[in-house]
Write an enzyme that holds these catalytic residues in place. Structure first.
Site, PDB file in Angstrom:
ATOM      1  N   ASP A  62      21.531   1.011  17.076  1.00  0.00           N
ATOM      2  CA  ASP A  62      22.311   0.223  18.032  1.00  0.00           C
ATOM      3  C   ASP A  62      22.683   1.076  19.245  1.00  0.00           C
ATOM      4  O   ASP A  62      23.829   1.091  19.687  1.00  0.00           O
ATOM      5  CB  ASP A  62      23.558  -0.359  17.372  1.00  0.00           C
ATOM      6  N   LYS A 116      23.147   1.782  22.879  1.00  0.00           N
ATOM      7  CA  LYS A 116      23.417   0.982  24.075  1.00  0.00           C
ATOM      8  C   LYS A 116      24.518   1.690  24.851  1.00  0.00           C
ATOM      9  O   LYS A 116      25.215   2.544  24.295  1.00  0.00           O
ATOM     10  CB  LYS A 116      23.827  -0.441  23.706  1.00  0.00           C
TER      11      LYS A 116
END
Length: 192
Positions: free
Chosen positions: A20, A22
């Site tokens: 994840d 980001k």
């Protein structure tokens, strides 16, 4: 990007993937101009042993790799996410964007993006090459974190902070990016 890819390379050597990556999960350690970054939110992280193929679909639509959406992936999916982050850092907008989750995810599944000439005209060909290699649709041909750290773009400015070391970075370009970051920040991010 050097710090992000260094963290990913370290984790991948330990057979750990983040899943994840980001901008929201990349923070400065302090308020100084030379602050190191920290990667946070390891809730989707997983140990990835040599031949294990993952099938659970996790991540955030803008950053998720196409093979994750297909339910058959390895730790190299993190490199795709790094490519999306670099794309955003240099252009102020994501390479795969839709008006809804469904539209965004369909664009990610296709893996097709453009580097609009007006936005990308001030970006070096080496930077664009690194992004293309990180956003390589075929995960078997995608650059690894170790390879990305050896890419010519990484060596252009040594380990210096480009904004401090390069006096040719224009104020206009900086203001345009800040405006785009604000627009991007204010847009509703879809979740998986």
């Amino acid at each position: 990007m050097r710090q992000i890819l260094s963290a990913v390379a370290y984790c991948h050597k330990l057979n750990i993937m983040h899943r994840d990556i980001k901008p929201e999960n990349i923070l400065f350690a302090d308020k100084s101009i030379s602050s190191p970054i920290k990667m946070i939110d390891w809730g989707f992280a997983a140990q990835c042993l040599s031949n294990h193929i993952f099938t659970s679909i996790v991540g955030t639509p803008y950053y998720v790799a196409p093979e994750v959406l297909s339910g058959k992936y390895t730790k190299i999916c993190d490199i795709w996410s790094c490519g999306v982050v670099m794309f955003i850092l240099l252009s102020g907008s994501p390479p795969f964007h839709g008006k809804s989750n469904k539209e965004t995810l369909e664009k990610v599944r296709k893996g097709e993006y453009t580097m609009n000439a007006s936005v990308w005209k001030n970006i070096s060909s080496a930077a664009k090459d690194l992004i293309r290699r990180m956003l390589e649709y075929n995960p078997e041909r995608r650059i690894t974190a170790e390879e990305a750290l050896k890419h010519p773009w990484m060596n252009l400015h040594g380990s210096k902070n480009i904004l401090i070391a390069d006096p040719n970075v224009s104020a206009k370009l900086g203001q345009e990016l800040i405006k785009k970051f604000r627009q991007f920040k204010n847009s509703k991010l879809p979740e998986l």
